[in-house]
Design a protein around this motif. Sequence first.
Motif, short mmCIF file in Angstrom:
data_model
loop_
_atom_site.label_atom_id
_atom_site.label_comp_id
_atom_site.label_asym_id
_atom_site.label_seq_id
_atom_site.Cartn_x
_atom_site.Cartn_y
_atom_site.Cartn_z
N TYR A 47 0.63 -1.14 -0.14
CA TYR A 47 -0.10 -0.09 -0.08
C TYR A 47 0.96 1.46 -0.01
O TYR A 47 0.33 2.36 -0.15
CB TYR A 47 -0.95 -0.05 1.06
CG TYR A 47 -1.87 -1.09 1.29
CD1 TYR A 47 -2.25 -1.83 0.14
CD2 TYR A 47 -2.82 -1.08 2.52
CE1 TYR A 47 -3.29 -2.69 0.11
CE2 TYR A 47 -3.90 -2.42 2.56
CZ TYR A 47 -4.00 -3.00 1.40
OH TYR A 47 -4.99 -3.85 1.48
N THR A 75 -2.57 -2.88 -5.75
CA THR A 75 -2.93 -3.63 -4.69
C THR A 75 -4.24 -3.25 -3.79
O THR A 75 -4.78 -4.23 -3.60
CB THR A 75 -1.69 -3.95 -3.98
OG1 THR A 75 -0.51 -4.27 -4.64
CG2 THR A 75 -1.77 -4.78 -2.74
N LEU A 76 -4.11 -1.91 -3.66
CA LEU A 76 -5.22 -1.48 -2.72
C LEU A 76 -6.66 -1.49 -3.66
O LEU A 76 -7.70 -1.91 -3.10
CB LEU A 76 -5.04 -0.37 -2.45
CG LEU A 76 -6.18 0.66 -1.51
CD1 LEU A 76 -6.43 -0.27 -0.26
CD2 LEU A 76 -5.83 2.10 -1.18
N ARG A 138 -1.43 2.26 -10.92
CA ARG A 138 -1.50 3.16 -9.88
C ARG A 138 -2.17 4.26 -10.41
O ARG A 138 -2.28 4.69 -11.30
CB ARG A 138 -0.35 3.46 -8.88
CG ARG A 138 0.82 4.16 -9.52
CD ARG A 138 1.90 4.22 -8.95
NE ARG A 138 3.07 4.92 -9.69
CZ ARG A 138 3.74 4.22 -10.64
NH1 ARG A 138 3.76 3.01 -10.88
NH2 ARG A 138 4.83 4.97 -11.38
N GLN A 567 0.22 5.36 5.16
CA GLN A 567 0.24 4.12 4.36
C GLN A 567 1.48 3.20 4.63
O GLN A 567 2.32 3.99 4.88
CB GLN A 567 0.14 4.50 2.69
CG GLN A 567 0.95 5.35 2.27
CD GLN A 567 0.81 6.98 2.36
OE1 GLN A 567 1.55 7.67 2.56
NE2 GLN A 567 -0.59 7.12 2.48
N GLN A 575 -1.19 -3.90 7.10
CA GLN A 575 -1.18 -3.05 6.07
C GLN A 575 -2.23 -2.13 6.21
O GLN A 575 -3.30 -2.38 6.71
CB GLN A 575 -1.09 -3.38 4.84
CG GLN A 575 0.03 -4.19 4.24
CD GLN A 575 0.17 -4.47 2.60
OE1 GLN A 575 0.56 -3.45 2.06
NE2 GLN A 575 -0.40 -5.45 2.11
N TYR A 577 -4.01 2.07 4.97
CA TYR A 577 -4.08 3.06 4.18
C TYR A 577 -5.23 4.07 4.52
O TYR A 577 -6.27 3.62 4.75
CB TYR A 577 -4.38 2.60 2.68
CG TYR A 577 -4.15 3.52 1.59
CD1 TYR A 577 -2.92 3.68 0.81
CD2 TYR A 577 -5.07 4.64 1.31
CE1 TYR A 577 -2.72 4.70 0.10
CE2 TYR A 577 -4.84 5.34 0.30
CZ TYR A 577 -3.68 5.80 -0.25
OH TYR A 577 -3.40 6.82 -1.29
#
Length: 709
Positions: A47, A75-76, A138, A567, A575, A577
């Motif tokens: 993240y 990934t998020l 991203r 993050q 993890q 964010y």
Amino acid sequence: MVRAFRLQPSLVAVLAAFHTFAFAETTLRTVDVHAQPERADGPVQGYRASRSSTFTKTDTPLKEVPASISVVPATLMKDQAMRGMDDVLRYVPGVSVHQGEGNRDQVVLRGNSTTADFFVDGVRDDAQIFRDLYNLERVEVLKGPGGMLFGRGGAGGVVNRVTKKPVFGHVGEASLTAGSFGQLRGTVDLGEKVGDRLAWRLNAMAEHADSFRHGVDLRRAAINPVVTWAAGPATAVTVGFEHAEDSRTADRGIPSRDGRPFDTGRGTFFGNADQSRARSSVDSLYSIVDHELGSGLALRNTFRATVYDKFYQNVFPGSAVNAAGTLAINAYNNANDRTNIFNQTDLTAKLRTGSIEHTLLTGLELGHQDSRNQRRSGLFGSAVGSVTGIPADDPVAVATGFDFRGTDANNRVKSDILGLYAQDQIALTDNWKVLAGLRYDVFKVDFDDRRTTVTPADLERTDREFSPRLGLIWTPDARSTYYVSYSYSFLPAGEQLSLATGTADLTPEKSTNYEIGARWDLLPALTLSAAVFRLDKDDVRAKDPAGSGLFIKTGKQRTEGVEIGLQGQVTPRWQVYGGYAHLDAKVVKDLNTGTDPNGAAIPAGRRIALVPRNMASLWNRYEIGGGWAAALGLIHQGESFASISNAVKLPAYTRADAAVYYTFADGRTRVALNVENLTDRKYYPTADGDNNISVGAPRMARVTLTTRF
């Protein structure tokens, strides 16, 4: 069913332009064509992002960027089962989502609403469309004026999508999602190398979904093949093409009553869902040529030509619900065909003067945009554009047709863009750095009014403007950074390729941002960032709350605030964010209309639409073990006003989301269950004016099967 892909006839012009411009021997920063995505030293791990090129056009550590940047990684996006830009932006502090009249992406950045400040791989993508996430590495969100690199607009910041590129290795992943209200979505990501000098990648997506809103549905599909050729040890050429189609119900929500959203069922459609449709197609051809010249010099040329075909028609609420329990229903449709052609040439140089290190950037951007617009008013028998007396308990109205009437738009607009820019990233010492840059823009708009029922208003306007920025960065140790910065941008009257007699003589809006910020690595893989800023916007235009369809002057707007982002990894299993923003956005100088026919008295103290004072979000993912993981997210949005009239409030709300994941023993296959709005909270996330208020979705679930091969 999703319509079959087709090549737009107007793409012939794009192909011709590509042949002419694409392979100019020009470039920016050298790219390692053998790089793998998300490698150990890559810009994003999990993240957490550590590097970005959005603000500087050079690969720069975020701790050396004197600006507030939020990076939302793939990934998020996967962990939250995100589908569109509104999903991405809800976890970005200082950013809120505008309804966009149910037919486009629109975002509010530090109090500035925009449809034009979207970019893809650093190139303007300003059409009023919806954007999918299927081919993204991203999304990078720069907050604060970005005029020095991005030119016109960017008053509150910009949103830049970074697309997936070929890697010299194998890529194979497919996913299938089934969700509430008939959602079915599939994606595929394939790639391979062909020998040592050629690699390809293909991303594709298709989706069908209904909605909790009565009569509302969505169908979209896209495909994006890309090829990279290592033409030599110092040269890489990437060429790609994207075709995307989106068809959905144009849903403009519900009206207000007595200053609040009207109390009605979540699914109630005001107007006519069958006659409300938004369709768009996008064909984009692009190339990136990178060449290392040696001795610290690198050249990059980026070319992108895009054809947009957009049409929307809506029958929607046109007034508040009155004491008698009735309202007006409005109707119109609009068609827009646009072609964008942009070419950016960038030269970077790394050099030393004594003990001082420099990373110099010089660049040239050339662009041409050609846009055709037609609007037709809806007819309700003898009534044109609107019908009154529709009961709010049965708010259905059927337009009997759509036709040109009176002042309906019918025009062709062309614009030509020239941008020259230079930037120096100066390392005075190991601890002190300076970033300084300046851009000069020439933006010309030629408006050809093709109406025949009124006297045509053929208009021209050319704006010339400098956009500076300056930042000072102090890095006292390896884990902390502090900065102060100044940035500026301008917004011409013809920003979205439209002029009218009421806007052609308006001076550009001017945005100036002063900011103090810091970043701390609380843990080796956990970063906390903070920024305090003041953003002033002068000579502001705003949509007339009286509903004239024109823009009006609002004097001076100011947004002051604090933004905090977090993050990364708290532990190897946990993890996070999230972020928090406190924003005070308001008109600070009202306009004394005097004899100016374009003016309107909007008094100082009015709040800016869709900017809550407080916004917070936090997403947590925890690896339980044995292949299991779980996540919990919270989103809070304080109350805000639906428009600059400040007549209608959107109540504050807090929403909880959750997810459970299971990865099979082979490590290649994962099943995810995502649940949004766990408590089934009724809320109103956004609006487009006082009587087009969006209703938040009820509890929804999605199951996604993902496999790598």
